[in-house]
Design an enzyme around this catalytic site. Structure first.
Site, mmCIF file in Angstrom:
data_model
loop_
_atom_site.group_PDB
_atom_site.id
_atom_site.type_symbol
_atom_site.label_atom_id
_atom_site.label_comp_id
_atom_site.label_asym_id
_atom_site.label_seq_id
_atom_site.Cartn_x
_atom_site.Cartn_y
_atom_site.Cartn_z
ATOM 1 N N PRO A 1 7.063 -19.006 10.193
ATOM 2 C CA PRO A 1 8.294 -18.266 11.209
ATOM 3 C C PRO A 1 8.004 -18.314 12.343
ATOM 4 O O PRO A 1 6.841 -18.083 12.980
ATOM 5 C CB PRO A 1 8.791 -17.191 10.527
ATOM 6 N N TYR B 1 -5.238 -13.296 15.791
ATOM 7 C CA TYR B 1 -4.208 -13.381 15.053
ATOM 8 C C TYR B 1 -3.782 -14.852 14.618
ATOM 9 O O TYR B 1 -3.617 -15.421 13.670
ATOM 10 C CB TYR B 1 -2.612 -12.763 15.349
ATOM 11 N N ARG C 1 0.753 -1.253 0.100
ATOM 12 C CA ARG C 1 -0.014 0.039 -0.188
ATOM 13 C C ARG C 1 0.858 1.075 0.043
ATOM 14 O O ARG C 1 0.128 2.429 -0.287
ATOM 15 C CB ARG C 1 -0.973 0.140 1.130
#
Ligand code: NDP
Ligand code: 8X3
Length: 254
Positions: free
Chosen positions: A183, A153, A34
């Site tokens: 990760p 999340y 963005r």
């Protein structure tokens, strides 16, 4: 024309490092994000350092209409995408679920799950037509185990893990590889975004141990992308040595 990698969220962190890694390895690159200034700077540096051809696509992955217009605007020869790295993503906020902010939930669900689906949906036809391709989804250790205050999340990254498996099952008939890269703690702008610009809080996440770098993850992404045609790495979980899992990080006090 060289091989082509499409990397979402290349204006910072893991996506930016992955773009550099693919350019270093003689790919032409499509980068998205963005922030147009960052896209321009990265594009110029990839062209100069690696002689790559680069296309920048400036859009928000949460908006299917603009994502469609951006991806369909690619010149035909740029639609021959060999590797898609679905990397754009974020955590917004850190707190128990009862204190959660629905706007943060929407940002994470819309970016990490729906955005990944939108980009994939638009690029599947290019790969299916060519009967080849490689989709690399950036999941997380947070998509393998939940942790205190990670709730939504974690849920979005569990969804990414499920979508990685589902894409692999549905696309194997088209000779498309699908890899999940998961990760642990990597020092990028991730925590700055999670803590909404609070630099002290963001920095303290990585105090007392050596976190992964974006470059460490880019190495792993490139490893999976550079295997022979008959080899697919399904899933890689990569942790800093000081981190056993989401609950156990050995931190040395100063
Ligand atoms: P950064 O914040 O450094 O980079 C995130 C990238 O995602 C930026 O380029 C950002 O671009 C892009 N992005 C975020 N939201 C949107 C959006 N709505 N539309 C388009 N692009 C967007 O974080 P990381 O590099 O660490 O994160 C990359 C991925 O790795 C994420 O999916 C994250 O969940 C995952 N991950 C990170 C870990 C870590 O510890 N850092 C560990 C495990 C997984 P822009 O703001 O310009 O739009
Ligand atoms: C980012 C890693 O453990 O901070 O996905 O959630 S963690």
């Amino acid at each position: 024309m060289k091989k082509i990698a499409f990397i979402s969220g290349a204006t910072a962190g893991i996506g930016e490092a992955a773009a550099i890694k693919f350019a270093e390895n003689n790919f032409d690159i499509i980068i998205t994000g963005r922030r147009p200034d960052r896209l321009k700077a990265l594009s110029e540096s990839l062209k100069k350092k690696f002689k790559s051809s680069v296309i920048t696509l400036n859009f928000d992955v949460r908006n299917f209409r603009v994502a469609t217009a951006a991806i369909n605007s690619l010149p035909e020869k740029w639609k021959k995408i060999d590797v898609l790295v679905n990397n754009a993503g974020l955590a917004a906020g850190f707190g128990t679920i009862d204190d959660g902010n629905p706007e943060d939930w929407e940002a994470m669900i819309d970016t990490n799950i729906k955005g990944l689906l939108y980009i994939s949906k638009l690029i599947f036809p290019f790969m299916i037509k060519r009967k080849k391709g490689h989709i690399i989804n950036i999941g997380s250790i947070a998509g393998k185990e939940v942790y205190l205050k990670g709730n939504v999340y974690c849920a979005t990254k569990f969804a990414v893990d499920a979508l990685t498996k589902a894409m692999r099952a549905d696309l194997v008939q088209h000779n498309i590889k699908v890899t999940g890269i998961c990760p642990g703690a990597a020092e990028t702008e991730f925590s700055l975004v999670r803590y909404k610009g609070d630099k002290e809080k963001a920095k303290s996440v990585y105090d007392g141990f050596k976190p992964l770098s974006a470059g460490d993850i880019a190495e792993a992404i490139w490893f999976t992308a550079s295997r022979p045609a008959h080899v697919t790495i399904n899933d890689l979980v990569i942790m800093p040595t000081a981190q056993a899992d989401t609950k156990n990080i050995i931190k040395k006090s100063k």
